[in-house]
Scaffold this motif. Structure first.
Motif, PDB file in Angstrom:
ATOM      1  N   ALA A 240      23.623  51.109  21.202  1.00  0.00           N
ATOM      2  CA  ALA A 240      24.052  49.832  21.771  1.00  0.00           C
ATOM      3  C   ALA A 240      23.740  49.790  23.261  1.00  0.00           C
ATOM      4  O   ALA A 240      24.162  50.662  24.007  1.00  0.00           O
ATOM      5  CB  ALA A 240      25.552  49.643  21.536  1.00  0.00           C
ATOM      6  N   LEU A 241      23.004  48.760  23.669  1.00  0.00           N
ATOM      7  CA  LEU A 241      22.749  48.535  25.092  1.00  0.00           C
ATOM      8  C   LEU A 241      23.437  47.242  25.501  1.00  0.00           C
ATOM      9  O   LEU A 241      23.061  46.149  25.057  1.00  0.00           O
ATOM     10  CB  LEU A 241      21.253  48.433  25.389  1.00  0.00           C
ATOM     11  N   SER A 242      24.459  47.356  26.325  1.00  0.00           N
ATOM     12  CA  SER A 242      25.201  46.208  26.808  1.00  0.00           C
ATOM     13  C   SER A 242      24.839  45.935  28.264  1.00  0.00           C
ATOM     14  O   SER A 242      24.299  46.797  28.954  1.00  0.00           O
ATOM     15  CB  SER A 242      26.708  46.479  26.681  1.00  0.00           C
ATOM     16  N   TYR A 243      25.158  44.723  28.725  1.00  0.00           N
ATOM     17  CA  TYR A 243      24.881  44.350  30.106  1.00  0.00           C
ATOM     18  C   TYR A 243      26.172  43.917  30.819  1.00  0.00           C
ATOM     19  O   TYR A 243      26.315  42.754  31.207  1.00  0.00           O
ATOM     20  CB  TYR A 243      23.845  43.230  30.161  1.00  0.00           C
ATOM     21  N   PRO A 244      27.114  44.819  31.005  1.00  0.00           N
ATOM     22  CA  PRO A 244      28.372  44.485  31.675  1.00  0.00           C
ATOM     23  C   PRO A 244      28.169  44.244  33.169  1.00  0.00           C
ATOM     24  O   PRO A 244      27.258  44.781  33.782  1.00  0.00           O
ATOM     25  CB  PRO A 244      29.229  45.723  31.425  1.00  0.00           C
ATOM     26  N   ARG A 245      29.077  43.442  33.744  1.00  0.00           N
ATOM     27  CA  ARG A 245      29.011  43.122  35.169  1.00  0.00           C
ATOM     28  C   ARG A 245      30.080  43.848  35.983  1.00  0.00           C
ATOM     29  O   ARG A 245      30.158  43.656  37.198  1.00  0.00           O
ATOM     30  CB  ARG A 245      29.151  41.607  35.358  1.00  0.00           C
ATOM     31  N   SER A 246      30.922  44.632  35.342  1.00  0.00           N
ATOM     32  CA  SER A 246      31.989  45.345  36.046  1.00  0.00           C
ATOM     33  C   SER A 246      32.339  46.610  35.275  1.00  0.00           C
ATOM     34  O   SER A 246      31.931  46.784  34.121  1.00  0.00           O
ATOM     35  CB  SER A 246      33.239  44.463  36.165  1.00  0.00           C
ATOM     36  N   ILE A 247      33.112  47.473  35.913  1.00  0.00           N
ATOM     37  CA  ILE A 247      33.564  48.691  35.231  1.00  0.00           C
ATOM     38  C   ILE A 247      34.408  48.328  34.020  1.00  0.00           C
ATOM     39  O   ILE A 247      34.285  48.946  32.957  1.00  0.00           O
ATOM     40  CB  ILE A 247      34.361  49.585  36.201  1.00  0.00           C
ATOM     41  N   ALA A 248      35.279  47.321  34.170  1.00  0.00           N
ATOM     42  CA  ALA A 248      36.125  46.918  33.054  1.00  0.00           C
ATOM     43  C   ALA A 248      35.288  46.453  31.868  1.00  0.00           C
ATOM     44  O   ALA A 248      35.565  46.815  30.714  1.00  0.00           O
ATOM     45  CB  ALA A 248      37.090  45.820  33.492  1.00  0.00           C
ATOM     46  N   GLU A 249      34.243  45.660  32.120  1.00  0.00           N
ATOM     47  CA  GLU A 249      33.371  45.215  31.039  1.00  0.00           C
ATOM     48  C   GLU A 249      32.604  46.395  30.443  1.00  0.00           C
ATOM     49  O   GLU A 249      32.409  46.471  29.229  1.00  0.00           O
ATOM     50  CB  GLU A 249      32.389  44.157  31.545  1.00  0.00           C
ATOM     51  N   ALA A 250      32.162  47.311  31.289  1.00  0.00           N
ATOM     52  CA  ALA A 250      31.427  48.475  30.804  1.00  0.00           C
ATOM     53  C   ALA A 250      32.294  49.310  29.868  1.00  0.00           C
ATOM     54  O   ALA A 250      31.837  49.774  28.822  1.00  0.00           O
ATOM     55  CB  ALA A 250      30.948  49.320  31.981  1.00  0.00           C
ATOM     56  N   ARG A 251      33.554  49.497  30.235  1.00  0.00           N
ATOM     57  CA  ARG A 251      34.451  50.294  29.389  1.00  0.00           C
ATOM     58  C   ARG A 251      34.800  49.563  28.096  1.00  0.00           C
ATOM     59  O   ARG A 251      35.005  50.201  27.062  1.00  0.00           O
ATOM     60  CB  ARG A 251      35.695  50.669  30.176  1.00  0.00           C
ATOM     61  N   PHE A 252      34.868  48.230  28.144  1.00  0.00           N
ATOM     62  CA  PHE A 252      35.129  47.478  26.925  1.00  0.00           C
ATOM     63  C   PHE A 252      33.952  47.617  25.963  1.00  0.00           C
ATOM     64  O   PHE A 252      34.135  47.854  24.763  1.00  0.00           O
ATOM     65  CB  PHE A 252      35.385  46.007  27.245  1.00  0.00           C
ATOM     66  N   ALA A 253      32.730  47.461  26.472  1.00  0.00           N
ATOM     67  CA  ALA A 253      31.544  47.604  25.631  1.00  0.00           C
ATOM     68  C   ALA A 253      31.464  49.016  25.052  1.00  0.00           C
ATOM     69  O   ALA A 253      31.171  49.202  23.864  1.00  0.00           O
ATOM     70  CB  ALA A 253      30.288  47.290  26.438  1.00  0.00           C
ATOM     71  N   PHE A 254      31.710  49.998  25.895  1.00  0.00           N
ATOM     72  CA  PHE A 254      31.715  51.385  25.450  1.00  0.00           C
ATOM     73  C   PHE A 254      32.751  51.599  24.353  1.00  0.00           C
ATOM     74  O   PHE A 254      32.487  52.229  23.320  1.00  0.00           O
ATOM     75  CB  PHE A 254      32.023  52.296  26.642  1.00  0.00           C
ATOM     76  N   ALA A 255      33.961  51.055  24.556  1.00  0.00           N
ATOM     77  CA  ALA A 255      35.056  51.252  23.614  1.00  0.00           C
ATOM     78  C   ALA A 255      34.738  50.653  22.252  1.00  0.00           C
ATOM     79  O   ALA A 255      34.911  51.306  21.214  1.00  0.00           O
ATOM     80  CB  ALA A 255      36.340  50.634  24.182  1.00  0.00           C
ATOM     81  N   VAL A 256      34.249  49.417  22.235  1.00  0.00           N
ATOM     82  CA  VAL A 256      33.950  48.763  20.961  1.00  0.00           C
ATOM     83  C   VAL A 256      32.816  49.490  20.232  1.00  0.00           C
ATOM     84  O   VAL A 256      32.896  49.759  19.032  1.00  0.00           O
ATOM     85  CB  VAL A 256      33.595  47.281  21.175  1.00  0.00           C
ATOM     86  N   ALA A 257      31.776  49.823  20.962  1.00  0.00           N
ATOM     87  CA  ALA A 257      30.647  50.527  20.345  1.00  0.00           C
ATOM     88  C   ALA A 257      31.087  51.853  19.748  1.00  0.00           C
ATOM     89  O   ALA A 257      30.730  52.194  18.611  1.00  0.00           O
ATOM     90  CB  ALA A 257      29.537  50.740  21.371  1.00  0.00           C
ATOM     91  N   ARG A 258      31.887  52.609  20.497  1.00  0.00           N
ATOM     92  CA  ARG A 258      32.333  53.914  20.000  1.00  0.00           C
ATOM     93  C   ARG A 258      33.248  53.792  18.789  1.00  0.00           C
ATOM     94  O   ARG A 258      33.221  54.622  17.875  1.00  0.00           O
ATOM     95  CB  ARG A 258      33.044  54.677  21.117  1.00  0.00           C
TER      96      ARG A 258
END
Length: 396
Positions: free
Chosen positions: A271-289
């Motif tokens: 999964a390659l996401s394009y988050p704009r903040s740390i919070a978005e990055a961790r959300f994308a990471f969390a859902v993918a994992r």
């Protein structure tokens, strides 16, 4: 994702990802001590010696760096994957010399060479069924391996209309009448085979944009899943667009349930996401994992804090936990907006709904709540706002 010079373009890769989702890469390539992970990060910007590597310190595999950076990447115990695309090419490139060269490697429809759907001046679709193109592709692979690259990231796959048409050019073809998508998969298979012959630990990642195109690219065998070590799911949850088109979570989560239930495909998805903040990055990471997919974020940092499209919204590799371990148990309840899964070294909660959820964690836990770290939670009950993740790490 189009190449860095056109109008558009993983961070946590675990040795064991989510239950039955097992990494198929050679063990020696991803050998890790218990509890650690293999993580991927893209870098599509200028490489600064001694500076860039620190921004990607948590990554084990770096994608898109120039050949000049390979020695430094290796010196730091990491691997480098080269960016290539066989779908399109500009003049004065490895696969397309000039306008006269289009006769040998260009994909023709009704007597005209097809232009890339990504636009750009002199950007043409290549014919994967061309005898000459295949020879150039394999020679280029030889050079890549000699430069020390540990594999390829192959962008764009092959798109319609050429994917379901036969090239009409007069140049020699490998298989008479083969459709573009089928010829492309045969070309990728040849690259994959030669790469593994020369370096069994090498890795090949392909990018169809979304997993669904992998099934529509061509009928028959091999499929894109068969010839790839990993298949990229681009714009996972967050796209590289600005404004309302940035958030794609509803359809992403729906499709994640579908692919997570297909182990043969799920184990290859990145999964390659394009988050704009740390919070978005961790959300994308969390859902993918939670669904068993490793996750990477962004291509660089030059657009960080800017309201524009492109996917260079910041490097968050070092802000994501790399030691959650293997996923435990089954997938979350499909009817609940609160997604949850336990891991050998922690657990993840992701609130995909529109109202605040309440979660329970063990007292004293270290928690990454949105973009904020909590060292030693005083209360076992926490509020989890909408579209926010909580990554609970085991006590240390």
């Amino acid at each position: 994702m189009p190449p860095i010079w056109s109008k558009n373009l993983i961070t946590i890769m675990l040795q064991l990802v989510a239950g039955v989702v097992l990494c198929l890469c050679p063990a020696e390539f991803f050998a890790q001590s218990p509890g650690t992970s293999t993580s991927f990060s893209f870098w599509y910007e200028e490489w600064q010696s001694g500076v860039t590597i620190s921004k990607l310190q948590a990554a084990n595999v770096i994608i898109g760096a120039p050949s000049s950076a390979v020695p430094e990447i290796h010196k730091n115990g990491k691997h480098a994957l080269q960016y290539v695309t066989y779908y399109q090419s500009h003049y004065k490139s490895a696969f397309l010399k000039d306008s006269s060269d289009l006769a040998d490697v260009g994909f023709q429809v009704n007597g005209q060479v097809e232009k890339s759907v990504f636009g750009g001046q002199d950007n043409y679709v290549l014919c994967p069924n061309s005898v000459e193109l295949k020879a150039r592709v394999l020679r280029y692979l030889e050079g890549s391996l000699k430069q020390g690259f540990d594999g390829y990231f192959v962008d764009n796959t092959f798109l319609d209309p050429p994917a379901h048409l036969a090239c009409g050019a007069a140049h020699p073809h490998i298989k008479s009448g083969a459709l573009g998508g089928r010829a492309y998969l045969d070309l990728i298979a040849a690259v994959h085979q030669k790469m593994k012959q020369q370096n069994p630990s090498a890795i090949l990642i392909t990018n169809p944009g979304a997993p669904g195109w992998s099934d529509k690219l061509a009928a028959g065998s091999p499929s894109l899943w068969d010839v790839s070590d990993y298949v990229l799911w681009e714009s996972y949850g967050y796209s590289s667009e600005a404004g309302p088109n940035h958030d794609r979570w509803k359809q992403t989560i729906e499709q994640s349930f579908i692919y997570a239930a297909q182990p043969d495909k799920a184990r290859r998805i990145l999964a390659l996401s394009y988050p704009r903040s740390i919070a978005e990055a961790r959300f994308a990471f969390a859902v993918a994992r939670i669904f068993g997919f490793p996750c990477s974020a962004n291509l660089g940092e030059k657009q960080q804090g800017k309201d524009e499209k492109g996917g260079h919204f910041g490097i968050f590799t070092n802000d994501l936990p790399a030691d959650l371990g293997a996923a435990l148990g089954s997938l979350p309840d499909r009817s609940s907006p609160l997604l949850h899964r336990s891991f050998t070294n922690g657990e993840i909660f992701a609130n995909s709904g529109t109202t605040t959820e309440h979660i329970r964690v063990h007292a004293g836990a270290t928690i990454l709540l949105g973009g904020v770290p909590i060292k030693g939670s005083a209360s076992p009950e926490l509020e989890l706002p909408p579209m926010t993740a909580a990554v609970v790490l085991a006590r240390r």
